[in-house]
Structure formats: structure tokens, C-alpha cells
Design a protein around this motif. Structure first.
Motif, PDB file in Angstrom:
ATOM      1  N   LEU A  43       0.833  -1.203   0.000  1.00  7.88           N
ATOM      2  CA  LEU A  43       0.000   0.000   0.000  1.00  7.88           C
ATOM      3  C   LEU A  43       0.869   1.255   0.000  1.00  7.88           C
ATOM      4  CD1 LEU A  43      -2.892   1.336   0.449  1.00  7.88           C
ATOM      5  CD2 LEU A  43      -2.196   1.451   2.849  1.00  7.88           C
ATOM      6  N   VAL A  44       1.848   1.305   0.900  1.00  5.96           N
ATOM      7  CA  VAL A  44       2.726   2.473   0.985  1.00  5.96           C
ATOM      8  C   VAL A  44       3.461   2.682  -0.337  1.00  5.96           C
ATOM      9  CG1 VAL A  44       4.848   3.326   2.055  1.00  5.96           C
ATOM     10  CG2 VAL A  44       2.991   2.448   3.485  1.00  5.96           C
ATOM     11  N   ARG A  45       4.054   1.624  -0.858  1.00 10.53           N
ATOM     12  CA  ARG A  45       4.858   1.739  -2.069  1.00 10.53           C
ATOM     13  C   ARG A  45       4.006   2.173  -3.274  1.00 10.53           C
ATOM     14  NH1 ARG A  45       9.742  -0.929  -2.590  1.00 10.53           N
ATOM     15  NH2 ARG A  45       9.146  -1.539  -4.712  1.00 10.53           N
ATOM     16  N   GLU A  46       2.886   1.499  -3.478  1.00 11.74           N
ATOM     17  CA  GLU A  46       2.095   1.752  -4.675  1.00 11.74           C
ATOM     18  C   GLU A  46       1.348   3.081  -4.602  1.00 11.74           C
ATOM     19  OE1 GLU A  46       2.249  -0.074  -7.363  1.00 11.74           O
ATOM     20  OE2 GLU A  46       3.617  -1.482  -6.393  1.00 11.74           O
ATOM     21  N   SER A  47       0.796   3.388  -3.444  1.00  5.81           N
ATOM     22  CA  SER A  47       0.030   4.636  -3.352  1.00  5.81           C
ATOM     23  C   SER A  47       0.955   5.846  -3.414  1.00  5.81           C
ATOM     24  CB  SER A  47      -0.802   4.652  -2.066  1.00  5.81           C
ATOM     25  OG  SER A  47       0.022   4.563  -0.917  1.00  5.81           O
ATOM     26  N   ALA A  48       2.111   5.783  -2.779  1.00  5.73           N
ATOM     27  CA  ALA A  48       3.054   6.907  -2.856  1.00  5.73           C
ATOM     28  C   ALA A  48       3.568   7.080  -4.277  1.00  5.73           C
ATOM     29  CB  ALA A  48       4.212   6.681  -1.887  1.00  5.73           C
ATOM     30  N   GLN A  49       3.742   5.967  -4.969  1.00  9.29           N
ATOM     31  CA  GLN A  49       4.164   6.041  -6.364  1.00  9.29           C
ATOM     32  C   GLN A  49       3.100   6.725  -7.209  1.00  9.29           C
ATOM     33  OE1 GLN A  49       6.442   2.705  -8.342  1.00  9.29           O
ATOM     34  NE2 GLN A  49       4.441   2.400  -9.257  1.00  9.29           N
ATOM     35  N   ASN A  50       1.829   6.378  -6.980  1.00  6.48           N
ATOM     36  CA  ASN A  50       0.739   7.047  -7.685  1.00  6.48           C
ATOM     37  C   ASN A  50       0.722   8.542  -7.382  1.00  6.48           C
ATOM     38  OD1 ASN A  50      -0.092   4.620  -8.781  1.00  6.48           O
ATOM     39  ND2 ASN A  50      -1.733   4.286  -7.292  1.00  6.48           N
ATOM     40  N   ALA A 108      13.040   8.042 -10.967  1.00  4.07           N
ATOM     41  CA  ALA A 108      11.983   8.618 -10.121  1.00  4.07           C
ATOM     42  C   ALA A 108      12.388   8.648  -8.647  1.00  4.07           C
ATOM     43  CB  ALA A 108      10.693   7.825 -10.279  1.00  4.07           C
ATOM     44  N   GLU A 109      13.468   7.933  -8.304  1.00  4.82           N
ATOM     45  CA  GLU A 109      14.007   7.889  -6.935  1.00  4.82           C
ATOM     46  C   GLU A 109      12.993   7.362  -5.934  1.00  4.82           C
ATOM     47  OE1 GLU A 109      15.998  11.527  -5.891  1.00  4.82           O
ATOM     48  OE2 GLU A 109      17.663  11.068  -7.236  1.00  4.82           O
ATOM     49  N   LEU A 110      12.299   6.311  -6.327  1.00  5.11           N
ATOM     50  CA  LEU A 110      11.484   5.512  -5.420  1.00  5.11           C
ATOM     51  C   LEU A 110      12.209   4.188  -5.226  1.00  5.11           C
ATOM     52  CD1 LEU A 110       8.130   6.281  -7.203  1.00  5.11           C
ATOM     53  CD2 LEU A 110       8.694   7.040  -4.895  1.00  5.11           C
ATOM     54  N   VAL A 111      12.307   3.735  -3.995  1.00  4.01           N
ATOM     55  CA  VAL A 111      13.060   2.516  -3.705  1.00  4.01           C
ATOM     56  C   VAL A 111      12.427   1.328  -4.423  1.00  4.01           C
ATOM     57  CG1 VAL A 111      13.731   0.888  -1.900  1.00  4.01           C
ATOM     58  CG2 VAL A 111      13.883   3.361  -1.482  1.00  4.01           C
ATOM     59  N   VAL A 112      13.233   0.625  -5.206  1.00  7.23           N
ATOM     60  CA  VAL A 112      12.775  -0.619  -5.819  1.00  7.23           C
ATOM     61  C   VAL A 112      12.970  -1.760  -4.831  1.00  7.23           C
ATOM     62  CG1 VAL A 112      13.152  -2.268  -7.691  1.00  7.23           C
ATOM     63  CG2 VAL A 112      13.219   0.190  -8.152  1.00  7.23           C
ATOM     64  N   THR A 113      14.203  -1.947  -4.377  1.00  7.66           N
ATOM     65  CA  THR A 113      14.491  -2.992  -3.402  1.00  7.66           C
ATOM     66  C   THR A 113      15.853  -2.729  -2.786  1.00  7.66           C
ATOM     67  OG1 THR A 113      14.524  -5.392  -3.052  1.00  7.66           O
ATOM     68  CG2 THR A 113      15.636  -4.572  -5.017  1.00  7.66           C
ATOM     69  N   PRO A 125       4.632  -6.374 -11.305  1.00 11.29           N
ATOM     70  CA  PRO A 125       3.595  -5.362 -11.046  1.00 11.29           C
ATOM     71  C   PRO A 125       3.790  -4.595  -9.748  1.00 11.29           C
ATOM     72  CG  PRO A 125       2.592  -7.355 -11.892  1.00 11.29           C
ATOM     73  CD  PRO A 125       4.039  -7.677 -11.658  1.00 11.29           C
ATOM     74  N   THR A 126       4.443  -5.192  -8.758  1.00 10.71           N
ATOM     75  CA  THR A 126       4.650  -4.502  -7.484  1.00 10.71           C
ATOM     76  C   THR A 126       5.919  -3.666  -7.471  1.00 10.71           C
ATOM     77  OG1 THR A 126       5.591  -6.586  -6.708  1.00 10.71           O
ATOM     78  CG2 THR A 126       3.334  -6.079  -6.035  1.00 10.71           C
ATOM     79  N   HIS A 127       6.677  -3.639  -8.569  1.00 13.19           N
ATOM     80  CA  HIS A 127       7.846  -2.759  -8.713  1.00 13.19           C
ATOM     81  C   HIS A 127       8.902  -2.984  -7.630  1.00 13.19           C
ATOM     82  CE1 HIS A 127       5.127  -0.712 -11.446  1.00 13.19           C
ATOM     83  NE2 HIS A 127       4.289  -0.474 -10.448  1.00 13.19           N
ATOM     84  N   ASP A 128       9.052  -4.196  -7.134  1.00 11.48           N
ATOM     85  CA  ASP A 128       9.955  -4.433  -6.010  1.00 11.48           C
ATOM     86  C   ASP A 128      11.131  -5.341  -6.361  1.00 11.48           C
ATOM     87  OD1 ASP A 128       8.488  -6.718  -6.340  1.00 11.48           O
ATOM     88  OD2 ASP A 128       7.912  -6.942  -4.244  1.00 11.48           O
TER      89      ASP A 128
END
Length: 657
Positions: free
Chosen positions: A37-44, A371-376, A410-413
Motif C-alpha cells: 500500500l505504501v509503495r504503490e500509493s506513494a508512487q501514484n 523517479a528515486e522511489l526505492v525498488v528494493t 507489477p509490485t515494482h519491487d
């Protein structure tokens, strides 16, 4: 319009996607629902930021129980026209007990604008239909975090009845502001018996204005009035953004306050690049979490260990000392890498870090796209020391963003090279190979790893030398000043020496018995013609003087202080009277038994930070005057990097003149 109603989607003649298929598009990720939820919603939220705006995106998560003033409205409004209970679990959720909700909100974003009907959304402005209507649309944000929009499914998976409310405010094509409110359920396909006969439904339901041929969101004043009746926070006059309200969230058996703490920690671990200011720029996003109105602060990554190491690695990566990561065949610039290595206390894992398989030691490289969002967090080889760790950051080059995006599930992780064809798979494989090579150089002693050799870095508290750890020496095996098993070193009357002990010695409380090891026999209570106040005793008719000594308490340990990790050795001076203590520091080379007090050129040495009393007050003088007794003192030492630190404490009596 008589009020919002539910509309259930029947299968059209040309077919449609069943709700189960949409819910399953996230696959079976290793991360839990709250983390996704945190990862996907913040990405949106990041992808929906207002173009050409320097203002940060405000992202927040709020949990609360619907209060008595609004419970009636929830039941009245959201049960209107609802399908039968067996096919629509929201009925049971609203009828019985309290109503719990979790809301994910962003502000400083553009909201869900554009047409509200999928068949009208032919231009670039189609945020509403992409989030509410369509499934699997490719991303339309350059260098955005999302790819095919599957991440919105997490809202439905998190809701026990599969239901969310979407409250949004956007700019229209005419430049005015419009508020929109719609409900959505994604549950299970089913067959209903109706007066015309049996009919199949997809399991997708919408709640809104059903006056037309397609259910539409409530808009304008109707949306604002209904949101107010439900107790949702209103938008400001010129405020845009979106709030997604998850009804009856699945908190994975956590209590609501514990879930809020977990969400705060999860935000820090997965979104820290958006929380830091770099290059004179303010943080790109601001985060907050509340539970029943009580704030649960999100940790500051700059001051929170071990995230502070990743921040340092990020700054190295983005600065002049970062390393370019290259693929030679075919030739391509892949991105930049920054690595830092530090002596640090063992990590105290949290639920959020364990979800990332980060337990007691940091040996990971954070992977991210532009985009500087943590992948893993990609694990590397473990250092030989439990008190030495390293952190890295790899950021893909903008020109390579599409390659790494296609390598993500799909979860970008994760980045999965096997999901790509050449040469794209080669680029991702080379990325991991170059990171591995850089880590080998980081952990090698000389910068070169000999073929077939076992490479051991000199880290404090190496588990390889755990049998040699001694309280007198701080961390690491070292030369003994005293004979094996002794707790006191015999010395001259002007210098009682540094007491040493081997692992296994566990001294108890200070002894009051006189021991020939601990006394000097003198005539008439004098030693060298001068008295030692407070240290005289009598035994067998003779006057004796107790020699000052150091009693070490437990093994030394690492601690975090404001300016980094330090070594702490607790001790007591059991003999009463004024005494002078001074530190004796050295570094030890494993396997040689040697100790060095003069550093090599360019190398550091451990240094005394100060003497700390039982109130936490720090005194930097060395030597320092102490009074013997039962008080516990701490020698606070800053170790030298890549060494085993040897701590000795020397004590001498202060004579009256």
C-alpha cells in the motif's frame, strides 16, 4: 438525482474482466499488504504531482473509527441499492459493529481529472478513467514510478469487503475546480437470479450517480455535501489531490496504533529518497501518519540508523565521488553508484526492516530508477564483523529507465533480467555484476582481491575473533597487559597500570577483602614518606595502603551518539579516594598479536571522546580526576575505521603534598 446508488456491472456481450482476475494481477508478492500500500500509493501520488511545481507533494495516511455523528450516514448512503449480501460483503461490514477506515491522501497533486467515461477519454487527460474505470493502461508520466497501473489493486486487496471511496478535486478543462466522489468495489464474479432469469456479473461495482446509462461520480456541491456527511476532510478552495478511503482495512492482526507505527516505519524505509533535501532543494514529498487523530511521526532518515547510511550513500552517488556504472558490450551508461562503509552497533530490526530481510547487519545496496522511489534493497556479501556495515545506492540513468521499468513485476519491487530479451537483459545483469565488483573492492583490505584468497576486513568485534574479546581491550583480541586470568596489573606506586581480563572473567561487585595483589605493606601508614588519604587499612597489626585499580564491568559495546558510533567500556574504581585515570588506546592486527599506537600514513587512530558519569555528563579531559567508590563510569571511545580497537584504562593515586 435522488441520491447515490450502487451499480453492479453485468457481463456485456463482448465480455469483460472478472474481478478475481483484476485482484490477482499483483501476483503473490513477498511484501505484505501494508507495505505494498505504501509503495504503490506513494508512487501514484508522485506520478500525479502538479507539473512544473516546486511545492512538495503532501502524502498522509489516516486511520480512524467512524464516530457516532457519521455512522448513520455511512449506513444510509452506502447501503442504498447494494446487491445481496453473499455477493457484496460490504453489507455485513456496515450493519454490524463499528466502522474502521484507512485513508491515503495526497495534496499538491493534480487529482483525478479528465473525462469520467472511458469512451470519452481519448486525450492525454484521463486520470479518472485510468484509476476508476480501466485496468492495465501503460504509464503516461515520463520517468514515472508506475508502469501498467496494477498498483491501484492494493486498495481493494487491503479492504476486507473490497470497497473504497475515492474523493478527489481537480482542475477542469475550463480552468475551474471540481470535486468528485465515487465508491468502488472489486470482489468476486457471481450469478444472480432475476425476474428475467439468471445473469452473470463481473464482481465490479460502482457507487455514485446512477441517473444516466453509466454510473458517474458525484460532482460539485453534491460531492462536497456527501463527503461532509461521511466525515471526510474537505478540500481547500484552490487545493487539488485525491483521498482513497479503504473500508475495514486488513491490518494483518496488528492493533490500529501498532499498524500506524508500522506504516510510519515502512514509509521511511521505502520512501526516504523523497524525504531528504539535496543540492539546496527541499524534500520532494512530506509524509504523516495518524491513528484516531494521534500523530505517529515518520522517522527522519538523516538521523535514524541505519537509513542514515543510505542517505550518505545517496549523497556520495549523486556527488563528485560517485561511480559511473557502465556496460562495455554493448556499450551503455547504466547509472551511478555510491557506497559507504562504517563501524556501527548491531541493528535492532523492526517489523519493517524484517519485511526487507534486513536483520542485524546492513550489507545492502538500494536500487532505484530516476523517479528515486526505492525498488528494493539488494543484499551483498556480509562483512566479517557484526559491527561493520555498508550501504549503497544505485540510481539508473534516465536513458535506461524503460529497461529497468520493464524488468519490474507489477509490485515494482525487483529487477528480473530473465523477463527481458537481449540486450536489455544484459544491461540488468551487468548492473548486478558491476555492483558486486564494487562491493568486493569496498571489502578488500588492499583494494585488490587475490584469486582464491579469503578476504577479511579488519572490523571491530569480528565474530572470527569473538573468543578473544576482552573487557579491558574494548572490542577485539589484544595484547594482555597482565597475566592470564588476572584482574589487576602490578605496577609502580606512581602508575597502577591498565587492568586487563580475558573473555570469561566476570568480576562481581568491588571486593572489600585485602589481597596481597592489591596492597603495599608500609610502616607507619606511609608509602615513600607520603600518605595516601582514604586508602589506609590495617591487617595483622600493620598499616597497609590499597593500590588503586580498575574494575571493568561487562564487555564493551557499541552505542549510537549524535556524531556517530562509539565504543563504551563501563568501569568502577573500587578503592576509595581521589585518583587520576587516563586512556590507553591502540589498534590490533588479528592473527599477529601486535598492537599499534602510531597510525600508518593516512590512517586514523581511536580517540577518547570523554569520561561519562552515571548521569550522562561527559568530561573530555585526559587524564581526568575521579573519586573511587561505587559509581559506574564509562570510557567513551571513537574507534578508527577498519581496525580492532584496544582500550586500556590506567589509574594512579593522587598523593597529598
Amino acid at each position: 438525482m435522488t441520491g447515490p446508488q450502487w451499480f453492479s456491472q453485468p457481463y456485456p456481450p463482448e465480455g469483460a474482466s472478472a474481478a478475481e482476475g483484476i485482484r490477482n494481477q499483483l501476483g503473490r508478492p513477498e511484501l505484505d499488504l501494508l507495505t505494498i500500500l505504501v509503495r504503490e500509493s506513494a508512487q501514484n501520488s508522485w506520478d500525479a504531482r502538479v507539473p512544473a511545481s516546486d511545492a512538495p507533494v503532501d502524502y498522509r495516511i489516516d486511520m480512524w473509527t467512524v464516530g457516532p455523528a457519521h455512522t448513520g450516514a455511512w449506513r444510509e448512503l452506502l447501503l442504498a441499492g447494494a446487491p445481496g449480501s453473499s455477493d457484496f460483503p460490504l453489507r455485513e461490514t456496515l450493519k454490524h459493529g463499528s466502522i474502521r477506515v484507512l485513508a491515503v491522501s495526497d495534496r499538491g497533486t493534480r487529482g483525478l481529472g479528465g473525462p469520467t467515461r472511458a469512451d470519452d477519454a481519448v486525450g492525454p487527460e484521463r486520470d479518472f478513467v485510468s484509476f476508476i474505470r480501466n485496468i492495465g493502461e501503460p504509464r503516461d508520466t515520463a520517468l514515472g514510478g508506475g508502469t501498467y497501473g496494477f498498483g491501484k489493486g492494493i486498495f481493494y486487496l487491503l479492504s476486507k469487503p473490497g470497497t473504497v471511496l475515492v474523493h478527489s478535486r481537480c482542475r477542469t478543462a475550463k480552468g475551474t475546480y471540481e470535486t468528485r466522489l465515487i465508491g468502488c468495489t472489486l470482489w468476486k464474479s457471481y450469478v444472480a437470479v432475476e425476474y428475467q432469469g439468471r445473469r452473470r456479473y463481473t464482481g465490479r461495482h460502482w457507487w455514485g450517480d446512477t441517473a444516466g446509462s453509466v454510473v458517474e461520480p458525484l460532482v460539485g456541491q453534491a460531492a462536497e455535501t456527501t463527503a461532509q456527511r461521511l466525515g471526510l476532510k474537505p478540500f481547500g478552495p484552490q487545493e487539488t489531490g485525491t483521498t482513497v478511503v479503504v473500508i475495514d482495512p486488513n491490518l494483518d492482526e496488528l492493533g490500529a496504533p501498532e499498524a500506524a507505527d508500522y506504516l510510519s516505519d515502512t514509509i521511511a524505509w521505502h520512501l526516504w529518497p523523497k524525504m531528504i533535501s539535496t543540492g539546496g532543494r527541499s524534500p520532494a514529498m512530506r509524509f504523516s501518519v495518524t491513528c484516531d487523530g494521534v500523530p505517529h511521526p515518520v522517522p527522519d532518515p538523516r538521523s535514524t540508523r541505519p537509513l542514515s547510511m543510505f542517505v550518505a550513500a545517496y549523497e556520495r552517488m549523486s556527488g563528485p565521488h560517485g561511480d559511473a556504472v557502465e556496460c562495455l558490450r554493448p556499450k551503455r551508461h547504466l547509472g551511478r553508484l555510491g557506497l559507504v562503509k562504517r563501524i556501527m552497533p548491531p541493528l535492532e530490526p523492526t517489523r519493517a526492516s524484517r519485511m526487507l530481510d534486513i536483520e542485524d547487519l546492513i550489507h545492502h545496496v538500494c536500487l532505484m530508477r530516476p523517479a528515486e522511489l526505492v525498488v528494493t534493497y539488494h543484499p551483498g556479501p556480509k562483512p566479517p564483523s557484526i559491527n561493520q556495515g555498508y550501504a549503497g545506492v544505485f540510481r539508473a540513468d534516465e536513458a535506461m529507465d524503460d529497461v529497468y521499468a520493464k524488468a519490474e513485476p507489477p509490485t515494482h519491487d525487483a529487477w528480473n533480467p530473465h523477463s527481458l530479451e537481449r540486450p536489455e537483459s544484459t544491461f540488468v545483469q551487468t548492473t548486478f555484476r558491476r555492483i558486486g565488483e564494487a562491493l568486493e573492492r569496498l571489502l578488500s583490505l588492499s583494494g585488490v582481491t587475490r584469486p582464491g584468497a579469503t578476504n577479511v576486513a579488519l572490523g571491530a568485534a569480528s565474530s572470527m575473533f569473538s573468543g578473544l574479546v576482552g573487557g579491558a581491550w574494548g572490542i577485539g583480541g589484544a595484547t594482555a597487559y597482565s597475566k592470564p586470568g588476572s584482574t589487576v596489573t602490578r605496577g609502580t606506586k606512581s602508575d597502577a597500570g591498565a587492568a586487563g581480563r580475558r573473555t570469561g572473567d566476570r568480576p562481581g561487585p568491588a571486593s572489600t577483602a585485602l589481597d596481597s595483589e592489591h596492597v603495599d605493606h608500609v610502616e607507619s601508614g606511609h608509602a615513600d614518606g607520603q600518605s595516601l588519604p582514604g586508602m589506609n587499612a590495617h591487617t595483622n597489626g600493620r598499616s597497609v595502603v590499597l593500590r588503586p585499580r580498575v574494575q571493568y564491568i561487562g564487555d564493551p559495546y557499541y552505542d549510537d551518539r549524535a556524531d556517530g558510533a562509539v565504543l563504551i567500556q563501563e568501569f568502577r574504581l573500587p578503592v576509595p579516594g581521589p585518583q587520576r585515570v587516563r586512556i590507553d588506546l591502540a589498534v590490533t592486527l588479528p592473527g599477529t598479536g601486535g598492537r599499534e599506537t602510531d597510525p600508518p600514513i593516512g590512517a586514523g587512530m581511536p580517540e577518547l571522546v570523554g569520561w561519562e558519569d552515571d548521569r550522562g555528563r561527559l568530561y573530555a579531559a585526559d587524564p581526568y580526576m575521579l573519586d573511587g567508590g561505587d559509581s559506574i563510569w564509562r570510557a567513551v571511545v571513537r574507534p578508527a575505521p577498519d581496525t580492532m580497537t584496544e582500550i586500556g584504562i590506567k589509574v594512579e593515586a593522587v598523593r597529598n603534598t
